[in-house]
Write a protein that holds these residues in place. Structure first.
Motif, short mmCIF file in Angstrom:
data_model
loop_
_atom_site.label_atom_id
_atom_site.label_comp_id
_atom_site.label_asym_id
_atom_site.label_seq_id
_atom_site.Cartn_x
_atom_site.Cartn_y
_atom_site.Cartn_z
N GLN A 17 0.81 -1.23 0.00
CA GLN A 17 0.00 0.00 0.00
C GLN A 17 0.84 1.27 0.00
OE1 GLN A 17 -2.52 -0.17 3.47
NE2 GLN A 17 -0.96 0.62 4.85
N MET A 18 2.09 1.16 0.51
CA MET A 18 2.96 2.33 0.54
C MET A 18 4.01 2.29 -0.57
SD MET A 18 2.41 4.44 3.12
CE MET A 18 3.98 5.12 3.73
N ALA A 19 4.02 1.24 -1.36
CA ALA A 19 5.08 1.06 -2.36
C ALA A 19 5.05 2.19 -3.38
CB ALA A 19 4.91 -0.30 -3.05
N ARG A 20 6.24 2.58 -3.83
CA ARG A 20 6.36 3.62 -4.85
C ARG A 20 5.73 3.15 -6.15
NH1 ARG A 20 10.01 3.08 -1.53
NH2 ARG A 20 11.18 4.71 -0.49
N GLY A 21 5.96 1.89 -6.48
CA GLY A 21 5.42 1.36 -7.73
C GLY A 21 4.11 0.61 -7.51
N ARG A 22 3.51 0.18 -8.58
CA ARG A 22 2.28 -0.62 -8.51
C ARG A 22 2.60 -2.03 -8.95
NH1 ARG A 22 -2.39 2.76 -9.49
NH2 ARG A 22 -3.70 1.03 -10.12
N MET A 23 2.11 -3.01 -8.20
CA MET A 23 2.26 -4.39 -8.64
C MET A 23 1.00 -4.78 -9.41
SD MET A 23 3.04 -7.91 -6.44
CE MET A 23 4.67 -7.52 -5.82
N LEU A 273 10.44 -19.57 0.88
CA LEU A 273 10.04 -18.21 1.26
C LEU A 273 11.03 -17.19 0.71
CD1 LEU A 273 7.91 -16.66 3.00
CD2 LEU A 273 9.59 -16.72 4.85
N LEU A 274 12.32 -17.48 0.85
CA LEU A 274 13.34 -16.57 0.34
C LEU A 274 13.23 -16.43 -1.18
CD1 LEU A 274 16.39 -17.61 2.57
CD2 LEU A 274 15.08 -15.49 2.72
N ALA A 275 12.87 -17.52 -1.83
CA ALA A 275 12.74 -17.48 -3.29
C ALA A 275 11.62 -16.56 -3.74
CB ALA A 275 12.52 -18.91 -3.82
N ALA A 276 10.61 -16.37 -2.86
CA ALA A 276 9.48 -15.49 -3.21
C ALA A 276 9.88 -14.01 -3.19
CB ALA A 276 8.31 -15.73 -2.25
N ARG A 277 11.10 -13.72 -2.77
CA ARG A 277 11.59 -12.33 -2.82
C ARG A 277 11.88 -11.89 -4.25
NH1 ARG A 277 14.26 -10.24 1.97
NH2 ARG A 277 15.83 -9.30 0.61
N ALA A 278 12.22 -12.84 -5.10
CA ALA A 278 12.67 -12.50 -6.45
C ALA A 278 11.57 -11.76 -7.23
CB ALA A 278 13.10 -13.76 -7.20
N LEU A 279 10.35 -12.24 -7.11
CA LEU A 279 9.23 -11.61 -7.84
C LEU A 279 8.98 -10.20 -7.32
CD1 LEU A 279 7.21 -12.34 -10.05
CD2 LEU A 279 5.66 -13.16 -8.28
N SER A 283 9.29 -6.94 -9.59
CA SER A 283 8.09 -6.13 -9.79
C SER A 283 8.25 -4.72 -9.24
CB SER A 283 6.91 -6.83 -9.11
OG SER A 283 5.81 -5.97 -9.02
N LEU A 284 8.97 -4.59 -8.13
CA LEU A 284 9.13 -3.27 -7.47
C LEU A 284 10.61 -3.00 -7.25
CD1 LEU A 284 6.30 -3.65 -4.78
CD2 LEU A 284 6.17 -2.34 -6.92
#
Lengths: 309, 309
Positions: A17-23, A273-279, A283-284
């Motif tokens: 919700q606070m991210a600079r970009g939009r996913m 779980l760590l692998a889910a950081r890549a996306l 994306s952002l």
């Protein structure tokens, strides 16, 4: 002693919700799928709020409907009023999260209403939801329960009073939220104890931010008082648009590492779980991503609770 | 309940030894002066080690002599052998810190000797120091007490054995060091308890790193077991040249904030402590500097223990 601790991933809501970009919606759903596949059983996938105020959440209906296809996942959505609650119910969310600020000033800044009026609003939501044929769990959260960037100290008596008033509305469960991240371990201990004394195990969860670096120490303090559910966010994203100075949520990766190391079963597969950081990174690309475990790697001394039993 | 907790600032030693840049001797002394003025009563100002191995520490004799002029400051210096201990004594250090790795592999990598041989070396240092007319406190630290990046798990029995052997050499006090930052709160609790059972309050301090984000949670676990002294480092600098993967020490600013908030007196003036970051930034512009409190600012809900009494 091995116990189960549940992490509710709030990345797709509080994190974005606070991210600079939009996913993009499709990316959100792929990311939610990866998080669920890594063992997160409950995910707050979005909020039904004004798309003008928080455009990142405009697609929450579609995200909820998509997430419902993920087997075994409890799909949670946030709303701040009856209109949002109705939208969450119509989309099919399993759980509705409603934040109520204990700080009147924060409450007015956030939703243009004071705390007591918000408690009454929760009552109207409960009445509406309970009248529907499809059940939906209702979790209220006492925002700014550990201090407010606008009001400063939030009296413990007031936190207990608001938690008790929320319990009396008939919501299923109540969380204590350190919205701006001002808590410290002694305050967590004292607040949890006092609220437990008032409403027992209706108090189920802590929502903690890592603003001052104390997030995991505060989680430990809560754990020691019997709390077995925590909100957290992959890479520690997140904040509050109406709480200046608030920074990210506690980091899911590091919290899961801590809990599993201590013998608490989270059901989380840490490498997945760590692998889910890549996306998230893809994306952002401009979003700061935190995590000690991600930075240093999973140490060879890590023994997940799941394997210790 | 207000209690006193002592922070030993290890920035000028552990913080600078891995720094990309070199801090000039005069700058070190100005920085140490600022840290002492902010209320830090014990500072590890350097190490008497090979200047070829760690060139940042080549001026430790001069730094010790300069720091001795600061009224009320306990000046600590590290050494790994008798030669270094003699140099520390000649320079006038109040306290000699000697790290001994519980992990044989780490010990060999660090000083080319195994753990048992190092314990014997400590005995020779104690004998030499005790024969001098000027007393010098001797603090031994069990490095890699919570795991080793080379050996993996370090058995608790072995930690207790090494701590007891160090106590038997006649050193004044013993610290447990999480050299690579692999500890978690349950391990801290179990290790502190076991070592207390073996050597009582000769165990006085924890030296923790924040590698996996668990540093303050580990400090809290130690605090709950009665530990009242902690090493920490301004801005969380630091690491270990022989422990790949190790990152910074726990952050003095955030630890002091946590302790004071919880009602423990540290004697630290938090705004003055934060001001001491400027010289570090100016002197080492490329060094990563951490701290939640520095990033977010001291929250208006902060009530130092000193004012609560």
């Amino acid at each position: 002693m091995t116990r189960t601790v549940t992490l509710c991933e709030v990345g797709p809501r509080d994190g974005l919700q606070m991210a600079r970009g939009r996913m993009a919606t499709g990316t959100k759903l792929r990311w939610i799928g990866q998080l669920a596949a890594a063992g997160l059983k409950e995910i707050e996938v979005g909020s039904f709020v004004s798309p003008r105020a928080i455009p990142q959440m405009a697609d929450t209906g579609e995200v909820v409907r998509g997430a419902l296809a993920i087997k075994g996942l409890t799909v949670c959505a946030l709303a701040c009023n009856l209109k949002g609650a109705i939208a969450a119910h119509e989309a099919g969310a399993h759980v509705l999260a409603i934040p109520i600020s204990v700080s009147d000033t924060h409450s007015h800044a956030n939703v243009n209403k004071g705390t007591d009026a918000q408690v009454e609003m929760v009552r109207s939501i409960v009445d509406w939801v309970r009248a529907q044929p499809r059940p939906m769990r209702i979790d209220a959260a006492t925002a700014t329960a550990f201090g407010c960037s606008m009001e400063g100290d939030v009296p413990l008596d007031r936190v207990v009073q608001v938690a008790a008033a929320l319990a009396a509305t008939g919501v299923d469960r109540i969380a204590l939220a350190d919205t701006v991240g001002y808590a410290h371990p002694a305050l967590v201990r004292d607040t949890v104890r006092a609220v437990q004394d008032a409403i027992g195990d209706r108090l189920h969860k802590l929502h903690l931010h890592d603003t001052l670096g104390l997030g995991l120490a505060n989680a430990l303090a809560g754990l020691e008082q019997g709390i077995r559910e925590f909100d957290s966010c992959l890479a520690g994203l997140g904040g509050c648009p109406f709480a200046p100075g608030a920074s990210g949520n506690i980091v899911t990766e590091d919290l899961a590492f801590m809990l599993e190391s201590m013998g608490h079963r989270t059901g989380i597969d840490l490498p997945a779980l760590l692998a889910a950081r890549a996306l998230l990174r893809e994306s952002l690309p401009d979003e700061p991503m935190r995590s000690g475990v991600a930075a240093a790697g999973i140490p060879r001394t890590f023994h997940p609770a799941a394997l210790a039993a």
